[in-house]
Design a protein around this motif. Structure first.
Motif, PDB file in Angstrom:
ATOM      1  N   MET A 183     -23.579  33.317  -7.326  1.00 19.77           N
ATOM      2  CA  MET A 183     -23.819  32.369  -8.408  1.00 19.77           C
ATOM      3  C   MET A 183     -23.239  32.920  -9.698  1.00 19.77           C
ATOM      4  O   MET A 183     -23.387  34.095 -10.009  1.00 19.77           O
ATOM      5  CB  MET A 183     -25.320  32.134  -8.561  1.00 19.77           C
ATOM      6  N   VAL A 208     -23.124  31.920 -13.833  1.00 22.77           N
ATOM      7  CA  VAL A 208     -23.691  31.003 -14.810  1.00 22.77           C
ATOM      8  C   VAL A 208     -22.891  31.041 -16.102  1.00 22.77           C
ATOM      9  O   VAL A 208     -22.084  31.930 -16.330  1.00 22.77           O
ATOM     10  CB  VAL A 208     -25.176  31.319 -15.091  1.00 22.77           C
ATOM     11  N   ASN A 212     -23.402  31.776 -19.224  1.00 22.82           N
ATOM     12  CA  ASN A 212     -23.354  32.922 -20.136  1.00 22.82           C
ATOM     13  C   ASN A 212     -23.167  34.242 -19.370  1.00 22.82           C
ATOM     14  O   ASN A 212     -23.481  35.293 -19.872  1.00 22.82           O
ATOM     15  CB  ASN A 212     -24.605  32.969 -21.005  1.00 22.82           C
ATOM     16  N   TYR A 213     -22.676  34.147 -18.152  1.00 18.18           N
ATOM     17  CA  TYR A 213     -22.325  35.288 -17.285  1.00 18.18           C
ATOM     18  C   TYR A 213     -23.528  36.058 -16.763  1.00 18.18           C
ATOM     19  O   TYR A 213     -23.559  36.436 -15.610  1.00 18.18           O
ATOM     20  CB  TYR A 213     -21.362  36.275 -17.956  1.00 18.18           C
ATOM     21  N   ALA A 214     -24.495  36.349 -17.668  1.00 16.57           N
ATOM     22  CA  ALA A 214     -25.684  37.105 -17.274  1.00 16.57           C
ATOM     23  C   ALA A 214     -25.320  38.398 -16.554  1.00 16.57           C
ATOM     24  O   ALA A 214     -25.921  38.755 -15.544  1.00 16.57           O
ATOM     25  CB  ALA A 214     -26.629  36.247 -16.405  1.00 16.57           C
ATOM     26  N   LEU A 215     -24.329  39.116 -17.081  1.00 15.50           N
ATOM     27  CA  LEU A 215     -24.084  40.467 -16.554  1.00 15.50           C
ATOM     28  C   LEU A 215     -25.258  41.337 -16.975  1.00 15.50           C
ATOM     29  O   LEU A 215     -25.784  41.172 -18.074  1.00 15.50           O
ATOM     30  CB  LEU A 215     -22.785  41.032 -17.132  1.00 15.50           C
ATOM     31  N   PHE A 216     -25.652  42.251 -16.101  1.00 18.45           N
ATOM     32  CA  PHE A 216     -26.782  43.116 -16.443  1.00 18.45           C
ATOM     33  C   PHE A 216     -26.318  44.105 -17.508  1.00 18.45           C
ATOM     34  O   PHE A 216     -25.452  44.942 -17.245  1.00 18.45           O
ATOM     35  CB  PHE A 216     -27.289  43.835 -15.198  1.00 18.45           C
ATOM     36  N   PRO A 217     -26.889  44.005 -18.716  1.00 22.63           N
ATOM     37  CA  PRO A 217     -26.326  44.778 -19.832  1.00 22.63           C
ATOM     38  C   PRO A 217     -26.523  46.286 -19.689  1.00 22.63           C
ATOM     39  O   PRO A 217     -25.807  47.055 -20.303  1.00 22.63           O
ATOM     40  CB  PRO A 217     -27.090  44.246 -21.052  1.00 22.63           C
ATOM     41  N   ARG A 230     -18.780  40.039  -9.171  1.00 27.69           N
ATOM     42  CA  ARG A 230     -20.127  40.382  -8.721  1.00 27.69           C
ATOM     43  C   ARG A 230     -20.598  39.396  -7.656  1.00 27.69           C
ATOM     44  O   ARG A 230     -21.234  39.784  -6.674  1.00 27.69           O
ATOM     45  CB  ARG A 230     -21.079  40.368  -9.923  1.00 27.69           C
TER      46      ARG A 230
END
Ligand SMILES: Nc1ncnc2c1ncn2[C@@H]1O[C@H](COP(=O)(O)OP(=O)(O)O)[C@@H](O)[C@H]1O
Ligand SMILES: [Mg+2]
Lengths: 265, 382
Positions: free
Chosen positions: B101, B103, B105-110, B168
């Protein structure tokens, strides 16, 4: 309100400095001066001495520091774990229930802490809940008083956490426990540290409930300060206050460094 | 032979199934979603073929994200079933669905480096180290981000973060890739490049089934094999991209997918001739267009795209209407004109103009070929 004119800005700064100085710095300065005062009858002390500090250090100061630190640490740690757990658990409940329980959590902080202490004393003085006169009842009192703040802090952090992070993690195959450990908690870390720091500071300064429940041999710093000044030993009380301020400050600065590093990494 | 259900732990089985070569279909079987009494998805039946890119487009609030999240497992259908391949996933938790998936706003784990972000899914599924290392390298190479493995997300631009988010999702070898407005946070130039890169990605991974949610018709037209147009929680139309563009089945589709002039006409003769064109009357003009089973006397709409109208006629352009010129906007490559035909505004995008441009307010003939038009029924609702 934004003030652009130069005189306006100067006035604003003056008011701010005055307020800050009078309300925050003056009491602290007076305590600092008292803790070093030889005699204080006029406007200023007649002479300075470190005698009060050596007195309290030779007296019960270290025991009080230890009692406060241990109480603060344990109560904050338990409050952090349970507050975090509660915030996480309430998040998946329906909104109304979550709000009601959230308010319940805050009731102890709306009740005078003396009453909380009294309540605990009454509640825990009969078997099988016989905690009266134990160290545990001090911990319980502190826990009750500070857990609302850890809960509030962690809830605020959770509310600001975009659900996308956890959802992406789930869709990639992360089970709830893995997701909690590797995504949710790390992202909440700044809030957890802040919650812990706040709890610790609150616990270090707690007097009302502690006075009601503390057993002999577990006299926290605020209780010692209270009994010293109560006996008329104001200067020693001031010296112990400075010890309390120093310990709390060192602790908070230490935590601040940890969060600061985290925020930068 | 029965197909084993995907579970979070059988990474190797999934790998062995060679997801790359053969993707899974996604089937919505009368799926509805409601929030309380508010129905946001009316029973939806839709199939996405293995390896197909289905673009789900529609205005904001039309239920696109809801449909995608129902596939991902974050929205529980009020009724209906969702199948991925042979597996009914309706009751499976998200982490057992084997999807990727991405999304908006990417939602990469910061708190993780790029490589750890990409490795996340495989680690969570307990894959072995060697496999993870290989897949991370592979996936980053696929999106052209090999040089950024050690960076943190905040050290990347928006476009780079989006690539990592895609890598990812690809690293777990998903059966289906779900993309929810993946490009809408990027600026126009980067968005165009990314559309091309996603198209290339799909050429490299032809078996990957993709559900691509967007409100941008250009992205949909460029990428999709098929398009589903959503409106108020319903599929307004669904079909192969080119067909839907050329022969829109309703006004909403015609107007949402590209620009369209829709002229109210009355059918005079049903489909005739070798090409099956119908004849319709607009004012004094008789026009031919691709038919949809109309009968004489039917009132309907004639759809003409702005670029299919010409100010200069030739023997192909057998249809002719006359309009009053209202506005002219010269834009270099294209000139946009607005005319009024029988009270309806008509847009023209012309590449070639007559030597002398007619005056504003004068009557101008417009020419077009029957093959470029179609008859479109007026929407029943709204
Ligand atoms: N969690 C929710 N609770 C209530 N209503 C929601 C929720 N999520 C979405 N909706 C509503 O569902 C409708 C469809 O939303 P969505 O699927 O996000 O639309 P789109 O992605 O097409 O813009 C909207 O009217 C929206 O307000
Ligand atoms: Mg959406």
């Amino acid at each position: 309100m934004l003030v652009w004119s130069r005189p306006g800005r100067i006035v604003i700064w003056l008011v701010f400095t005055l307020l800050f100085g009078v309300l925050f710095l003056a009491p602290l300065a007076v305590i600092l001066l008292s803790s070093l005062a030889d005699q204080w009858n006029g406007v200023l002390p007649s002479g300075l001495t470190t005698e009060h500090y050596s007195d309290v250090v030779q007296g019960a100061a270290w025991k009080a520091v230890k009692a406060s630190l241990v109480t603060g640490f344990l109560a904050s740690a338990v409050a952090l774990v349970s507050g975090t757990w509660a915030a996480l658990a309430l998040r998946i409940q329906d909104a109304t229930l979550a709000r009601v329980l959230g308010v319940l959590f805050f009731i102890p902080s709306a009740v005078p802490s003396v009453s909380v202490g009294l309540g605990l004393l009454v509640a825990f003085s009969h078997p099988p809940l016989l905690l009266n006169g134990t160290i545990a009842i001090v911990m319980v009192a502190h826990f009750v008083l500070i857990s609302a703040f850890t809960f509030g802090n962690v809830s605020a952090g959770l509310a600001r956490l975009s659900p996308d992070f956890e959802q992406v993690a789930s869709s990639l195959g992360a089970r709830p426990a893995y997701r909690l450990r590797h995504v949710t908690l790390p992202l909440l870390a700044p809030y957890l540290v802040a919650a812990f720091g706040l709890s610790f500071a609150l616990s270090m300064g707690e007097l009302g409930a502690t006075v009601m429940v503390y057993p002999p041999g577990w006299v926290t710093l605020p209780v010692s300060i209270f009994s010293l000044t109560d006996r008329g030993d104001v200067f020693a009380g001031a010296a112990l206050t400075m010890v309390l301020v120093a310990v709390t400050l060192i602790l908070l600065l230490g935590l601040e460094r940890v969060t600061g590093r985290q925020a930068r990494s | 032979m029965s197909v084993p259900a995907f579970t979070g732990s059988n990474v190797m089985d999934v790998d062995a199934a060679k997801i790359r070569g053969a993707g899974s279909n996604v089937h919505f079987d009368k799926v509805s979603v409601a929030y309380g009494a508010h129905v946001v998805l009316h029973p939806l039946t839709l199939d996405i073929a293995p390896g197909e890119i289905l673009a789900m487009i529609g205005p904001s609030g039309s239920g696109k994200t809801t449909a995608l999240r129902a596939v991902a497992g974050f929205v529980r259908p009020a009724s209906g079933r969702i199948r991925i391949g042979a597996t009914d996933v309706t009751d499976l938790p998200p982490y057992e669905r084997g999807l990727g998936m991405v999304v908006q706003n990417y939602a990469l784990f910061p708190h993780m480096r790029v490589e750890d972000n990409v490795a996340f899914g495989l680690r969570a599924q307990g894959a072995d180290k060697a496999l993870i290392g290989e897949r991370v390298k592979d996936s980053l190479a696929t999106v052209g981000m090999s040089g950024f493995a050690k960076r943190y997300p905040r050290e990347l631009s928006g476009g780079q973060q989006q690539r990592v988010a895609i890598a990812r999702a690809l690293a777990v070898r998903p059966r289906v890739l779900l993309l929810d407005e993946p490009l809408s946070a990027l600026d126009a130039q980067i968005r165009r490049n990314m559309v091309e890169e996603i198209a290339k990605l799909h050429r490299d991974l032809p078996g990957l089934t993709i559900l691509y949610v967007t409100h941008d018709q250009t992205e949909a037209l460029t990428l999709a094999d098929k398009i589903a147009i959503m409106r108020d929680g319903r599929v307004s139309s669904h079909g192969p991209t080119v067909e839907l563009y050329r022969l829109p089945p309703n006004r909403f589709t015609a107007e949402f997918l590209g620009r369209a002039n829709l002229l109210p006409v009355t059918v005079t003769e049903g489909a005739t001739g070798p090409k099956g064109f119908a004849t319709a009357r607009l004012g004094d003009a008789l026009l031919a267009g691709a038919a949809r089973g109309e009968k004489p006397g039917d009132k309907t709409l004639l759809c003409i795209r702005p670029q299919h109208l010409s100010l200069t006629g030739d023997e192909e352009h057998t249809n002719r209407i006359v309009g009053t010129l209202k506005e002219v906007h010269w834009q270099g490559e294209l000139t946009h004109l607005v005319l009024e035909v029988d009270g309806t505004p008509v847009r023209v995008s012309a590449t070639r103009l007559p030597v002398s441009l007619p005056e504003r307010g004068s009557a101008v003939p417009l020419f077009f070929t029957p093959g470029d038009t179609s008859l479109v029924p007026e929407d029943v609702r709204g």
